[in-house]
Scaffold this active site. Structure first.
Site, short mmCIF file in Angstrom:
data_model
loop_
_atom_site.label_atom_id
_atom_site.label_comp_id
_atom_site.label_asym_id
_atom_site.label_seq_id
_atom_site.Cartn_x
_atom_site.Cartn_y
_atom_site.Cartn_z
N THR A 189 39.05 -19.92 40.35
CA THR A 189 40.47 -19.92 39.11
C THR A 189 39.56 -20.48 37.38
O THR A 189 37.57 -20.16 37.43
CB THR A 189 39.88 -21.90 39.68
N ASP A 190 39.97 -20.50 36.81
CA ASP A 190 39.14 -20.82 35.23
C ASP A 190 38.53 -21.99 35.33
O ASP A 190 37.47 -21.95 34.52
CB ASP A 190 40.37 -20.74 34.23
N GLU A 191 38.69 -23.00 36.19
CA GLU A 191 37.70 -23.38 36.30
C GLU A 191 35.93 -24.06 36.03
O GLU A 191 35.18 -24.21 36.11
CB GLU A 191 38.01 -24.79 36.55
N TYR B 189 34.01 -29.12 42.76
CA TYR B 189 35.26 -28.25 43.22
C TYR B 189 34.62 -26.86 42.35
O TYR B 189 34.71 -26.41 42.77
CB TYR B 189 36.43 -28.14 42.44
N LYS C 140 33.63 -22.95 43.43
CA LYS C 140 34.64 -22.24 43.20
C LYS C 140 33.59 -21.11 42.91
O LYS C 140 33.27 -19.93 42.96
CB LYS C 140 35.31 -21.91 42.79
P1 NAD Z 1 45.78 -25.82 48.47
O1 NAD Z 1 44.65 -26.59 48.36
O2 NAD Z 1 46.96 -25.98 47.95
O3 NAD Z 1 45.86 -24.56 50.39
C1 NAD Z 1 44.33 -24.65 51.14
C2 NAD Z 1 44.25 -23.91 52.11
O4 NAD Z 1 42.86 -23.58 52.69
C3 NAD Z 1 45.50 -24.70 53.11
O5 NAD Z 1 46.00 -24.59 53.91
C4 NAD Z 1 44.18 -25.62 53.99
O6 NAD Z 1 44.60 -25.63 55.28
C5 NAD Z 1 43.78 -23.98 53.61
N1 NAD Z 1 41.83 -24.95 54.55
C6 NAD Z 1 41.10 -25.12 53.45
N2 NAD Z 1 39.88 -25.10 54.26
C7 NAD Z 1 39.74 -24.64 55.11
C8 NAD Z 1 38.76 -23.48 56.60
N3 NAD Z 1 37.43 -24.11 56.37
N4 NAD Z 1 39.80 -22.89 57.07
C9 NAD Z 1 40.26 -22.22 57.72
N5 NAD Z 1 41.60 -22.47 56.20
C10 NAD Z 1 40.98 -23.76 55.34
O7 NAD Z 1 44.74 -24.85 47.97
P2 NAD Z 1 46.13 -23.80 46.37
O8 NAD Z 1 46.17 -25.03 45.82
O9 NAD Z 1 47.20 -23.39 47.08
O10 NAD Z 1 44.76 -22.89 46.17
C11 NAD Z 1 44.66 -21.67 46.90
C12 NAD Z 1 42.99 -20.94 46.22
O11 NAD Z 1 43.64 -21.17 44.77
C13 NAD Z 1 41.93 -21.53 46.02
O12 NAD Z 1 41.12 -20.64 46.43
C14 NAD Z 1 41.56 -22.22 44.72
O13 NAD Z 1 40.81 -22.80 44.60
C15 NAD Z 1 42.12 -21.26 43.60
N6 NAD Z 1 43.17 -21.84 42.42
C16 NAD Z 1 44.11 -23.13 42.80
C17 NAD Z 1 44.85 -23.14 41.69
C18 NAD Z 1 45.95 -24.04 41.70
O14 NAD Z 1 46.31 -24.75 40.47
N7 NAD Z 1 46.40 -24.44 42.67
C19 NAD Z 1 44.20 -22.90 40.23
C20 NAD Z 1 43.42 -22.05 40.94
C21 NAD Z 1 42.86 -21.26 41.90
P1 TYD Z 2 45.08 -31.71 38.21
O1 TYD Z 2 46.37 -31.04 38.64
O2 TYD Z 2 44.51 -32.16 39.34
O3 TYD Z 2 44.31 -30.07 38.33
P2 TYD Z 2 43.00 -29.36 37.71
O4 TYD Z 2 42.39 -30.81 37.44
O5 TYD Z 2 42.28 -28.26 38.83
O6 TYD Z 2 43.32 -29.14 36.50
O7 TYD Z 2 44.65 -31.67 36.53
C1 TYD Z 2 45.63 -31.01 35.93
C2 TYD Z 2 45.43 -32.27 35.04
O8 TYD Z 2 45.76 -33.39 35.12
C3 TYD Z 2 44.16 -32.59 34.56
O9 TYD Z 2 43.62 -32.28 33.26
C4 TYD Z 2 43.81 -33.37 34.88
C5 TYD Z 2 45.23 -34.67 34.87
N1 TYD Z 2 45.99 -35.37 35.14
C6 TYD Z 2 46.48 -36.83 34.75
O10 TYD Z 2 46.38 -37.39 33.87
N2 TYD Z 2 47.13 -37.24 36.05
C7 TYD Z 2 46.67 -37.25 37.67
O11 TYD Z 2 47.60 -38.05 38.16
C8 TYD Z 2 46.22 -35.87 38.04
C9 TYD Z 2 47.13 -35.76 39.35
C10 TYD Z 2 45.78 -35.48 36.48
#
Ligand code: NAD
Ligand code: TYD
Length: 351
Positions: A131-133, A156, A160
């Site tokens: 992630t960019d975070e 989180y 990461k």
């Molecule tokens: P998500 O929470 O939707 O899905 C995560 C999946 O991992 C779930 O299906 C869960 O059951 C599985 N999981 C969790 N713990 C596990 C374990 N111990 N063993 C096996 N499986 C396990 O997440 P996502 O949004 O699809 O994100 C996927 C990846 O992308 C993550 O690594 C996250 O850090 C990264 N990422 C996500 C975002 C975003 O905006 N969603 C942005 C940047 C990076």
């Molecule tokens: P989120 O979807 O939780 O992603 P991340 O924290 O990984 O960026 O949140 C996106 C942005 O929206 C973040 O600045 C927090 C804000 N946010 C709200 O303002 N209200 C909400 O209910 C949630 C879930 C997020």
């Protein structure tokens, strides 16, 4: 790559990635989806894949922290690569209770790296999705580059960051062939509605209050999940081993603007609320998230220059499609809402 282990394949991005490979790419090999099925997993996301591709898609319910299960998988599956999505992924949950984040995101990644280290003859690529975070928060100008020092704010993002460092260290120390991608906020179909965009769509649809943290002026870069999946596959195929690639949507937006766009889109597509009230009236400014990063922005010139990838979806078109998807896929939404989503919403906002 002929046989890829995808971890976390029942989550949001993992399931979109598996669908991309099976239904949209030229990939002709097979996929083994390893998922522990936490609250964020949803078997419905892939319910057609098993029947459409019985010889190319399989699912194993397992925890990536379980060494014996992972070892057994490598011994018995003849997998040749790993694409690692599995993680605890929600910042608010990491603030409420960090332990699962430390366990899965750090220890789980370590376990998988150990498997790759022990089987150099088998695993030709370990791709790590991050992630960019990890870079922390930006001021009003500038963007994260791959060389920006890590400065994570939440449990989180710290977990990461630790996993990214482990992946890089395993490459340098043991020569494991790795690639890493750091992406911005994803949106699109199949996202669990605890994250901003699907949460706002569903609250807007149902006329519930829409919580905006702080002053709503925090900025995120939004990446459509389809563009992200294409980027990951590009990095896996063409990326230099040991290298990191930033992936972004070229779509910096203030949260309040995202939320009002969604309210207006739902008004247009679903018709107004009772009494002809615009859904913008549902917006409520609530207590800010602790350690809330102010701004994220991505410099994606490396992946563009070296691998020829750029996002195709604009935020306007991507958001329109996403709102429509949540409004049209009522069965998916109802099934998700009946489970953990409900208890999370109650815990956050009461009845
Ligand atoms: P998500 O929470 O939707 O899905 C995560 C999946 O991992 C779930 O299906 C869960 O059951 C599985 N999981 C969790 N713990 C596990 C374990 N111990 N063993 C096996 N499986 C396990 O997440 P996502 O949004 O699809 O994100 C996927 C990846 O992308 C993550 O690594 C996250 O850090 C990264 N990422 C996500 C975002 C975003 O905006 N969603 C942005 C940047 C990076
Ligand atoms: P989120 O979807 O939780 O992603 P991340 O924290 O990984 O960026 O949140 C996106 C942005 O929206 C973040 O600045 C927090 C804000 N946010 C709200 O303002 N209200 C909400 O209910 C949630 C879930 C997020």
């Amino acid at each position: 790559m002929e046989k890829i282990i995808v971890t976390g394949g029942c989550g949001f991005i993992g399931s979109n990635f598996i669908r991309h490979l099976l239904y949209e790419s030229a990939f002709s090999g097979s996929i083994i989806n390893i998922d522990k099925m936490t609250y964020a997993a949803n078997a419905d996301n892939l319910k057609d894949a098993a029947s459409d591709f019985p010889d190319r898609y399989s699912f194993v319910c397992a925890d990536i922290c379980d060494n014996a299960a992972m070892e057994n998988l490598i011994q018995t599956s003849s997998a040749d690569s790993i694409c690692h999505f599995a993680a605890e992924s929600h910042v608010d949950r990491s603030i409420a209770d960090p332990e699962a984040f430390i366990r899965t995101n750090i220890m789980g990644t370590y376990r998988l790296l150990e498997i790759a280290r022990k089987h150099p003859d088998r695993i030709s690529l370990f791709h790590h999705v991050s992630t960019d975070e990890v870079f922390g928060s930006l001021g009003a100008v500038g963007a994260f580059a791959e060389t920006t020092p890590y400065d994570p704010s939440s449990p989180y993002s710290a977990s990461k960051a630790a996993s990214d460092h482990l992946v890089s260290a395993y490459h340098r120390t043991y020569g494991i062939p790795v690639t890493i991608s750091n992406c911005s906020n994803n949106y699109g179909p199949y996202q669990f509605p605890e994250k901003l965009i699907p949460l706002v769509i569903l609250n807007a649809k149902e006329g519930r209050p829409i919580p905006v943290y702080g002053d709503g002026k925090n900025i995120r870069d939004w990446l459509h999940v389809a563009d992200h999946c294409r980027a990951i596959w590009t990095v896996m195929n063409k990326g230099i081993r040991g290298r990191t690639y930033n992936i972004g949507g070229n779509a910096e937006m203030r949260n309040i603007d995202v939320v009002t766009m969604i309210c207006d889109a739902v008004d247009r597509m679903a018709g107004p609320l009772d009494g002809n009230r615009p859904r913008r009236n549902l917006i409520r400014f609530v207590t800010d998230r602790p350690g809330h990063d102010r701004r994220y922005a991505m410099d994606c010139s490396r992946i563009g220059r070296e691998l020829g990838w750029k996002p195709k979806e604009s935020f306007e078109t991507g958001l329109e499609k996403t709102v429509r998807w949540y409004l049209e896929n009522e069965e998916w939404v109802e099934r998700v809402k009946s489970g953990e989503y409900l208890s999370w919403m109650k815990q956050q906002y009461g009845d």
